[in-house]
Write a protein that holds these residues in place. Structure first.
Motif, mmCIF file in Angstrom:
data_model
loop_
_atom_site.group_PDB
_atom_site.id
_atom_site.type_symbol
_atom_site.label_atom_id
_atom_site.label_comp_id
_atom_site.label_asym_id
_atom_site.label_seq_id
_atom_site.Cartn_x
_atom_site.Cartn_y
_atom_site.Cartn_z
ATOM 1 N N UNK A 66 4.092 -4.499 -8.549
ATOM 2 C CA UNK A 66 3.321 -3.433 -7.899
ATOM 3 C C UNK A 66 3.700 -3.319 -6.424
ATOM 4 N N UNK A 67 3.837 -4.459 -5.760
ATOM 5 C CA UNK A 67 4.223 -4.460 -4.345
ATOM 6 C C UNK A 67 5.611 -3.854 -4.165
ATOM 7 N N UNK A 68 6.557 -4.234 -5.030
ATOM 8 C CA UNK A 68 7.912 -3.692 -4.924
ATOM 9 C C UNK A 68 7.914 -2.181 -5.139
ATOM 10 N N UNK A 69 7.116 -1.716 -6.091
ATOM 11 C CA UNK A 69 7.045 -0.271 -6.361
ATOM 12 C C UNK A 69 6.468 0.486 -5.172
ATOM 13 N N UNK A 70 5.482 -0.091 -4.497
ATOM 14 C CA UNK A 70 4.908 0.565 -3.316
ATOM 15 C C UNK A 70 5.945 0.651 -2.196
ATOM 16 N N UNK A 71 6.682 -0.442 -1.985
ATOM 17 C CA UNK A 71 7.701 -0.450 -0.931
ATOM 18 C C UNK A 71 8.822 0.537 -1.251
#
Length: 649
Positions: free
Chosen positions: A44-49
């Motif tokens: 999820x964090x990677x997708x937001x970045x």
């Protein structure tokens, strides 16, 4: 140069908070890993970045000039183009420049242009501009880069110009998607589980490629060997929050354990002080002679910011592999076996023989498609060998772990699935077992065919544990497991009293478990009596011996001189490679020391701003001296790094 800053990022799905107060900073050429349990929010964090998901709160700053490339876990290309055309797909503007250059070259050679000086000068000016632009954007190297990446990702046997992307398997499409992304060389390369679907040779190539990558890396991976080779920073996501650690994965583990011990000691020290204050207040608040002192202690209790107990480890799976009986000493004898599918002209590998004795832990390695999984299926009686034979020893109970979890596709609940396989257990015992594998409460009522890959892996391990087999055949047992679950599995297998034959691409796992390595290649099978590192050393020795043997072939007098020169050249190359490896290791050490020194400088600069420092001249002087020394140390490290970098170029 800072290329990414995240401040107080948060994300929630409905009422469930996935991430909160996430802080992150990435500089040019940083190698950053995000680690944490399955479901912690890493992807999820990677997708937001990467801009694939919006964040609910906080701030994400990426300068406009910074290019970002993102490879999700399930990256599969859908295209009817050839492999070559697909790789060129991102470079249409560069190809247009190349076509224009070729057109101008043709014009420059024409009589019409040569006879008109003004026209010729105009074409030459455009030609020089386009060539400079083409060269600056690495246009002349593009074809070589494509071939190098395709070769590294094991596409050597394909006709690049005629094989279509749509004809590739799912794993091949994922590798091609990775290749396309590597070719574009974004400033920030974001990879979510890039080691999935890669065999060991490809993993080794990818490690080397990423170590020399010109931009910054941000990645999620459960491959600890890969993380140790690549990253120099680790962000741990736990209980929705993030924490940063310097160094590779192994160093992160050490620092995390030390930090927990320090925090626990500080917490216990504070609790002791708190109890003494509370006891003093309780005993003296009612006495007229001591009430003021008690009130003062009470205010001290209220004003002080007391530590919370530091969080321990999050709950993990817990299990062992018990056995009902001891097998005979000779567990498995394989003689002259080949395997061949009906639609194939040639067997997967030539006639091969090997044996496994009781207590051995044998890793079966080899390239994808060579027949490792098929061999395991043969040994468990799912298919006969094409030629040759195999024999299991006495008192053998086989347990099999299937990487595809082919048997876990029912519409039963998790509870029913396990209970139906072991009906002699009562419900309480089944629920206890499931609880050890993190299936508690309503999780036990989930439908099996709706489970995630990680949940199916845990259920498959629960089924295997209850079988009490004394011989385990394991096909990629670490797939879909997070790092903590892998470590529990390693511990369980290390204490297992039986025999193990397993297929894995997880090199860290192999090093922990294997006592013998069988390498299966299209050319045959070779046995190595040691762990994975021993196998690697022997492979390297074999390469060097073959190179020396080639130099020592009988030659004519004239060739003899050339041979001696070649031998000297080979030794020089070997020495140069050894020195290069030493310099690379030293550069990695320097980078780690630089990071530690930068942290020290940040802490000292922060200390200078504190009233208790700048109001105390002696203390301020000491901090200033320490800061000057730290800055000088950092400058010395930078000089040494530059020297190593220049020598290593």
């Amino acid at each position: 140069m800072i290329i990414l800053q995240a401040n107080q990022l948060s994300k929630a799905y409905g009422a469930e908070t996935i991430l909160s107060s996430i802080k992150m900073e990435i500089k040019h050429r940083d190698r950053v890993a995000v680690v944490g349990r399955n479901g912690a929010g890493k992807s999820t964090l990677l997708k937001m970045i990467a801009g694939e998901l919006p964040h609910d709160g906080g701030e994400l700053i990426i300068p406009n000039a910074v290019s970002v490339g993102y490879l999700p876990q399930q990256a599969v290309l859908s295209s009817d183009k050839s492999i070559w055309d697909e790789m060129l797909d991102e470079f249409s503007d560069l190809l247009a420049i190349e076509q224009r250059i070729r057109l101008l070259e043709t014009k420059m050679g024409s009589e019409e242009t040569l006879s008109n000086e003004a026209s010729y000068n105009k074409i030459m000016k455009e030609y020089d501009t386009l060539r400079a632009d083409f060269e600056a954007r690495n246009g002349y190297q593009l074809e070589a880069d494509i071939r190098g990446i395709l070769s590294g990702l094991q596409f050597n046997g394909f006709d690049y110009y005629h094989t279509t992307v749509s004809s590739l398997s799912g794993g091949q499409k994922t590798r091609l998607a990775l290749g396309k992304l590597l070719l574009t060389k974004p400033d920030l390369l974001i990879l979510d589980e890039p080691t999935n679907h890669l065999d060991i040779d490809t993993l080794t190539w990818l490690e080397g490629y990423l170590q020399g990558y010109p931009g910054a890396l941000l990645l999620v991976s459960h491959d600890r060997y890969f993380l140790d080779k690549i990253v120099n920073q680790v962000y741990e996501i736990s209980r929705t929050h993030s924490q940063r650690f310097s160094g590779n994965y192994s160093y992160y583990q050490e620092q995390k354990a030390l930090q927990y011990e320090r925090d626990l000691k500080e917490f216990e020290k504070q609790q002791s002080e708190k109890h003494k204050l509370e006891d003093f207040v309780q005993r003296n608040i009612a006495r007229a002679s001591t009430t003021k002192r008690a009130q003062s202690r009470q205010k001290q209790l209220e004003r002080r910011d007391w530590m919370d107990r530091p969080d321990g480890l999050e709950k993990s799976v817990a299990f062992t592999f018990p056995t009902d009986q001891v097998s005979g000493h000779d567990v498995l004898r394989v003689r002259d076996v080949t395997l061949q599918y009906d639609d194939q002209k040639e067997p997967l590998f030539p006639s091969s023989s090997f044996h496994i004795d009781r207590g051995e832990r044998t890793a079966l390695v080899g390239p994808n498609g060579v027949g490792k999984t098929t061999l395991l299926h043969m040994l468990r009686g799912q298919m006969p060998p094409s030629t040759g034979s195999f024999q299991l020893g006495s008192n053998i109970t086989l347990g099999f772990y299937d990487q595809e979890q082919a048997q876990l596709r029912s519409t039963k609940t998790v509870l029913q699935e396990l209970w139906d396989r072991y009906p002699s257990f009562d419900e309480k015992d089944i629920r206890t077992v499931l609880g050890n594998f993190l299936f508690s409460g309503d999780d036990c009522l989930k439908i099996v065919n709706t489970l995630s890959g990680g949940e199916k892996a845990r259920l498959a391990l629960a089924i295997l544990m209850l079988k009490k087999a004394n011989v385990l055949l394991l096909d990629e047992p670490t797939n879909h497991l997070d790092i903590d679950a892998k470590e529990v599995l390693e511990a369980a297998l290390s204490h297992f009293s039986g025999t193990i034959l397993f297929v894995s691409h997880d090199r860290y796992f192999m090093n922990q478990i294997a006592t013998k390595v069988l390498e299966l290649l299209p050319s045959g099978l070779t046995t190595y009596l040691g762990d994975y590192d021993y196998y690697l050393r022997k492979k390297e020795e074999e390469k060097e011996r073959l190179a020396l043997d080639a130099l020592e072939q009988p030659k004519t007098d004239q060739e003899d001189g050339a041979q001696n020169e070649s031998k000297e050249s080979f030794e020089q190359q070997k020495d140069a490679k050894r020195k290069k490896r030493q310099q690379e290791r030293r550069m990695a050490e320097i980078e780690e020391l630089m990071q530690q020194t930068e942290n020290e400088i940040n802490a000292l600069e922060t200390a200078l701003l504190q009233p208790e420092t700048y109001e105390d001249h002696e203390k301020a002087h000491d901090v200033q001296l320490a800061l000057q020394q730290a800055n000088q140390t950092l400058e010395d490290l930078l000089v040494e790094w530059d020297e190593c970098s220049t020598d290593n170029a």
